[in-house]
Scaffold this motif. Structure first.
Motif: not given
Length: 453
Positions: A79-81, A247-254, A259-262, A296-304
Motif C-alpha cells: 500500500r505504501v509503495l 507506522i510506515l510513511r512515504t516521504m517521496k514516491n515516483r 499520502s498512504e501509511i502502513g 476521524g482522519l484520512m491517510e491517503g485513501s484509508r479512513p482511520i
C-alpha cells in the motif's frame, strides 16, 4: 608529481570549501567540516555514434507502459509503495535504531525469494550469524535468500554478477565504501558515490534495491540531502521501541502517492500488519471520559479513527505549558486562541497537554473540531452527553466550522466501528441525506459545544 588536493566537506549538507570552517554557511551547523580528498573527474571520450535512447522525441510519440511490480507479500508495505516494488527502482528506508527496519526487510526478502528467485541481503552492520538468528525467530529461512556481510562496493558488485539476484537489500548505505575514495565510510563523499553506483547497477540490470539509511538524533536522514533526490522512493519507519505499533510513511514516491501509511504491530515472530487500524487505536477507548474525543482522519485513501486526549490543569508558572504528542504545536496554539476569543475560555491560566493515542501523528485539519471539544471538555470537567460520538471538522480563525473532504467515508467507517452520533460540518451533512445515523451538523464552534455538552 602534483600534490593531491583536499577539500573540507560539511557532513550534514555536503557543502565544500578549500579551507576549514567552524559554522557551515549553508545549514548553519557547527563543527561538521571534515577534510576529504578531492575526487578527480575523468573526462569521457566523446562518443562517435548516438544510441536510439539519446534521440529527442516528441512527448506525444513516447509510449508509456505500466511499471512491472513485485509483490512484497506484506499488504501494508504494498500500500505504501503504491502496489509493490517497481523493477529497477531504489527505495530508501529510514528509522530509529531498533524500530524494526531489518525485520521488515528480512520478511520481504523471504517472501520474494520463495516466489520469484534469488534475493541478496547485504549487511555491513551485522554478521551472517546474527541475521540467521533473526531469521530463525521470524521464520525467514528460504534457500534462495543469500546473506552477504561485506562493505566494499566493488566486491559486492562481483557477487551480484555471480548470483544474479532479482532483489537486493543494502543494510546500510552508511557502511559502504569505495576504495578509490579516501574518506571514511558514512562521509558525504562515500555516501554520494556509493548511491550513484547502486543507482547505476539498479537501472542497468533492472534490479530493485532496498537501502537502509541511518537517522540523526532529530529523526532526519543522515548524510547529504542529495541522497533523497537520487532514489525513487523514501520511506520512514516511525514509532517507539517501548510501544508495539509502528507506522510506515512515504516521504517521496515516483511511482505512487505519498499520502498512504502502513500500520504494523511488533511481535515476537516479527512485524504483523494491521489491516484495520481504527479498531486497534480505539480498542481501549472510554467514550464517556472528560477530555477524550474520537476523531476521524484520512491517510491517503484509508479512513482511520483515533482517540485524542486533552488534559487542562491549573498552572502556577508565569508561562503556561503547551505539550502536544502527535499534533503540531502551532495548530494547538491556533485552536487555543480561537477557544479563548470565541468562547471566553481562560486557557492562559492553565497548562495544556494533548496526546493522540496509539502513536499516530495527526496531519491536516480533520481533527480540529475534535481537539477543540476535547480541550473544552477537560477545562470544564464535563463529558459528552451523547454516547459514542465521532467528531470531524476544520476550525477557522473566526470560529466557523469548515467542511472537509471524504466526510461520507469517515461516517461510514464510524458506523462500522459502532459509533451512534456524528458531529460534522453542516455543509457536509447536506451531502448525506440518506444516511440513517444521527448526524449533527454545526456551523460554528459554539454550535458544536452546545450540541455535545
Amino acid at each position: 608529481m602534483a600534490k593531491d588536493k583536499t577539500v573540507f566537506v560539511c557532513q550534514n549538507c555536503g557543502y565544500d570549501a578549500p579551507k576549514s570552517f567552524g559554522k557551515c554557511p549553508t545549514c548553519n551547523q557547527w563543527n561538521t567540516a571534515v577534510e576529504e580528498m578531492l575526487i578527480k573527474e575523468i573526462k569521457m571520450k566523446k562518443s562517435t555514434g548516438l544510441s536510439s535512447n539519446s534521440i529527442p522525441q516528441s512527448i506525444t510519440e513516447i509510449v508509456s507502459g505500466a511499471y512491472q511490480r513485485y509483490d512484497t507479500g506484506i499488504g501494508e508495505l504494498n500500500r505504501v509503495l503504491g502496489g509493490g516494488i517497481v523493477k529497477g527502482s531504489l527505495t530508501l528506508i529510514s528509522g530509529a535504531p531498533g524500530i524494526g527496519k531489518s525485520t521488515l526487510l528480512l520478511q520481504t526478502a523471504d517472501y520474494i525469494s520463495k516466489k520469484l528467485g534469488k534475493v541478496l541481503y547485504v549487511s555491513g552492520e551485522e554478521s551472517s550469524e546474527q541475521i540467521k538468528i533473526r531469521g530463525d525467530r521470524i521464520g525467514s529461512l528460504s534457500p534462495n535468500l543469500y546473506i552477504l556481510s561485506e562493505t566494499n562496493l566493488e566486491r559486492i558488485e562481483e557477487h551480484l554478477t555471480d548470483i544474479k539476484p532479482v532483489f537486493i537489500i543494502i543494510d546500510s548505505i552508511q557502511t559502504l565504501f569505495k576504495a578509490s575514495i579516501t574518506s571514511a565510510p558514512g562521509s558525504v563523499s562515500q555516501v554520494r558515490e556509493c548511491a550513484n553506483e547502486l543507482m547505476r547497477i539498479a537501472k542497468v540490470n533492472n534490479i530493485p534495491f532496498f537501502i537502509v539509511a541511518h537517522v540523526t538524533k532529530h529523526g532526519e536522514l543522515a548524510g547529504p540531502r542529495v541522497l533523497e533526490h537520487m532514489v525513487d522512493t523514501v520511506l520512514s519507519f516511525e514509532g517507539e521501541r517501548t510501544q508495539e505499533f509502528r507506522i510506515l510513511r512515504t516521504m517521496k514516491n515516483r511511482f505512487g502517492t505519498t499520502s498512504e501509511i502502513g500500520v504494523f504491530e511488533m511481535q515476537q515472530q516479527g512485524l504483523k500488519e494491521i489491516t484495520n487500524p481504527s479498531q486497534v487505536f480505539l480498542e481501549d477507548s472510554n467514550y464517556n471520559s472528560e477530555g477524550s474525543v474520537a476523531i476521524g482522519l484520512m491517510e491517503g485513501s484509508r479512513p482511520i479513527l483515533v482517540e485524542i486526549q486533552a488534559l487542562v490543569s491549573k498552572t502556577n508558572l508565569p508561562m503556561p505549558r503547551r505539550t502536544a504528542v502527535g499534533i503540531d504545536n502551532a495548530r494547538l496554539n491556533l485552536i487555543l486562541a480561537v477557544l479563548e476569543k470565541k468562547l471566553g475560555a481562560p486557557f492562559f491560566l492553565y497548562d495544556v497537554y494533548v496526546n493522540v493515542v496509539g502513536g499516530l501523528s495527526m496531519d491536516g485539519t480533520y481533527g480540529d473540531l475534535g481537539l477543540a471539544l476535547a480541550l473544552y471538555s477537560s477545562l470544564k470537567g464535563k463529558s459528552f452527553k451523547l454516547n459514542k460520538t465521532l467528531v470531524v471538522g476544520e476550525i477557522g480563525l473566526i470560529g466557523e466550522v469548515r467542511p472537509i473532504s471524504f466526510s461520507d467515508r469517515l461516517v461510514s467507517e464510524g458506523t462500522k466501528m459502532g459509533f451512534e452520533n456524528f458531529i460534522i460540518p453542516n455543509r457536509n451533512k447536506d451531502k448525506m441525506q440518506n444516511n440513517k445515523s444521527n448526524i449533527i451538523g454545526v456551523d460554528t464552534l459554539m454550535d458544536a459545544v452546545k450540541s455535545v455538552f
